[in-house]
Design a protein around this motif. Structure first.
Motif, PDB file in Angstrom:
ATOM      1  N   PRO A 150     -34.383   4.587 -26.477  1.00  0.00           N
ATOM      2  CA  PRO A 150     -32.912   4.595 -26.505  1.00  0.00           C
ATOM      3  C   PRO A 150     -32.353   5.562 -25.475  1.00  0.00           C
ATOM      4  CG  PRO A 150     -33.809   5.856 -28.338  1.00  0.00           C
ATOM      5  CD  PRO A 150     -34.976   5.180 -27.688  1.00  0.00           C
ATOM      6  N   VAL A 151     -31.193   5.221 -24.964  1.00  0.00           N
ATOM      7  CA  VAL A 151     -30.509   6.112 -24.023  1.00  0.00           C
ATOM      8  C   VAL A 151     -29.966   7.307 -24.795  1.00  0.00           C
ATOM      9  CG1 VAL A 151     -28.579   6.309 -22.400  1.00  0.00           C
ATOM     10  CG2 VAL A 151     -29.914   4.180 -22.534  1.00  0.00           C
ATOM     11  N   ALA A 152     -30.132   8.478 -24.249  1.00  0.00           N
ATOM     12  CA  ALA A 152     -29.667   9.690 -24.921  1.00  0.00           C
ATOM     13  C   ALA A 152     -28.182   9.595 -25.250  1.00  0.00           C
ATOM     14  CB  ALA A 152     -29.942  10.910 -24.046  1.00  0.00           C
ATOM     15  N   GLY A 153     -27.852   9.842 -26.497  1.00  0.00           N
ATOM     16  CA  GLY A 153     -26.469   9.858 -26.922  1.00  0.00           C
ATOM     17  C   GLY A 153     -25.896   8.528 -27.345  1.00  0.00           C
ATOM     18  N   GLU A 154     -26.618   7.430 -27.110  1.00  0.00           N
ATOM     19  CA  GLU A 154     -26.081   6.129 -27.509  1.00  0.00           C
ATOM     20  C   GLU A 154     -26.213   5.951 -29.021  1.00  0.00           C
ATOM     21  OE1 GLU A 154     -28.039   2.744 -25.860  1.00  0.00           O
ATOM     22  OE2 GLU A 154     -30.022   3.309 -26.596  1.00  0.00           O
ATOM     23  N   PRO A 155     -25.250   5.284 -29.661  1.00  0.00           N
ATOM     24  CA  PRO A 155     -25.332   5.070 -31.108  1.00  0.00           C
ATOM     25  C   PRO A 155     -26.491   4.141 -31.457  1.00  0.00           C
ATOM     26  CG  PRO A 155     -23.515   3.822 -30.163  1.00  0.00           C
ATOM     27  CD  PRO A 155     -24.037   4.701 -29.071  1.00  0.00           C
ATOM     28  N   GLN A 156     -27.053   4.356 -32.615  1.00  0.00           N
ATOM     29  CA  GLN A 156     -28.157   3.518 -33.064  1.00  0.00           C
ATOM     30  C   GLN A 156     -27.650   2.126 -33.428  1.00  0.00           C
ATOM     31  OE1 GLN A 156     -30.280   4.419 -36.858  1.00  0.00           O
ATOM     32  NE2 GLN A 156     -32.080   4.599 -35.539  1.00  0.00           N
ATOM     33  N   VAL A 157     -28.312   1.110 -32.930  1.00  0.00           N
ATOM     34  CA  VAL A 157     -27.959  -0.266 -33.246  1.00  0.00           C
ATOM     35  C   VAL A 157     -28.250  -0.540 -34.716  1.00  0.00           C
ATOM     36  CG1 VAL A 157     -28.583  -2.685 -32.843  1.00  0.00           C
ATOM     37  CG2 VAL A 157     -28.308  -1.119 -30.911  1.00  0.00           C
ATOM     38  N   VAL A 158     -27.298  -1.156 -35.388  1.00  0.00           N
ATOM     39  CA  VAL A 158     -27.441  -1.499 -36.801  1.00  0.00           C
ATOM     40  C   VAL A 158     -27.393  -3.012 -36.940  1.00  0.00           C
ATOM     41  CG1 VAL A 158     -26.389  -1.336 -39.096  1.00  0.00           C
ATOM     42  CG2 VAL A 158     -26.431   0.669 -37.590  1.00  0.00           C
ATOM     43  N   LEU A 159     -28.370  -3.574 -37.609  1.00  0.00           N
ATOM     44  CA  LEU A 159     -28.381  -5.010 -37.884  1.00  0.00           C
ATOM     45  C   LEU A 159     -27.580  -5.247 -39.157  1.00  0.00           C
ATOM     46  CD1 LEU A 159     -32.126  -5.841 -37.077  1.00  0.00           C
ATOM     47  CD2 LEU A 159     -30.145  -5.684 -35.538  1.00  0.00           C
TER      48      LEU A 159
END
Length: 229
Positions: A205-214
């Motif tokens: 993941p890119v630093a600081g990006e929000p975690q993708v939620v399914l």
């Protein structure tokens, strides 16, 4: 199955990878000792595999709900969406407790699956989708069994239990469509991988990006296993 899918699977889908390159060189090496039990490289890789599987099968399920030409294919899509939304919630919970970094995108290999199915239409989509996901899930089921019988971490064990039920359900509904090419599935499950590691490894993941939620559908009746949290 159409020749187009056979060629695509031949270059994209191999048993070594469900889309995740094994990160560690010593799978039994203990990398952490949380209160829930020793955590090995194999345990960590498994949690990442579960996450990566959902990151491509969930959107494929949504596509099946839109493009599937039979009720059985649409039903399979519904199970993929609901099952992976629930399983991913448990996976993110476990990863958070065990300090495991999860990807926000599937591997390039898995992205290739999604792109191929997005380009398909009609009966070709139905056949390609059911066979591609069935082959990948058969391989994932083998990984689940291996981790479930060897892990000493209770959180990983619980995640494996939930993943086992989810993947078996997906396999069953895919097979009920009557469209799975079992000959092609067998080829994919027994062919040695020729893909480079970068093609079968989810990008970090890119630093600081929000975690993708399914996100589960509003009508979903599935929920993460309490034991996974």
């Amino acid at each position: 199955m159409g020749g187009a899918l056979a060629a695509t699977l031949g270059s994209l889908l191999y048993p070594a990878m469900l889309g995740v390159q094994k990160v560690g060189s010593a799978p039994e090496r203990v990398i952490a000792t949380p209160a829930t039990g020793p955590l090995t490289e194999a345990d960590r890789d498994f949690v990442v595999e579960v996450r990566a599987a959902g990151l491509w099968e969930y959107p494929v399920g949504r596509t099946a709900l839109r493009k599937g030409t039979t009720k059985a294919v649409k039903a399979a899509g519904e199970h993929l969406v609901e099952g992976h939304a629930s399983l991913d919630a448990a996976c993110r919970n476990v990863a958070g407790q065990l300090d495991i970094t999860l990807p926000n995108q599937p591997s390039p290999q898995q992205q290739g699956f999604v792109a191929k199915l997005n380009a398909d239409s009609g009966k070709q989509f139905d056949t390609d989708m059911t066979t591609t996901v069935r082959a990948a899930d058969g391989l994932l089921l083998s990984t689940i069994a291996s981790v479930r019988t060897t892990t000493r971490n209770s959180l990983v064990r619980s995640l494996a239990d939930q993943a086992n039920g989810t993947v078996l359900d997906h396999i069953a509904v895919l097979e009920k469509t009557g469209l799975v090419d079992f000959g092609q599935v067998l080829v994919q499950e027994t062919t040695a991988s020729k893909l480079p590691a970068q093609d079968v490894t989810p990008p970090p993941p890119v630093a600081g990006e929000p975690q993708v939620v399914l996100t589960p559908p509003a009508t979903s009746t599935l929920s993460p296993s309490p034991s996974a949290g």
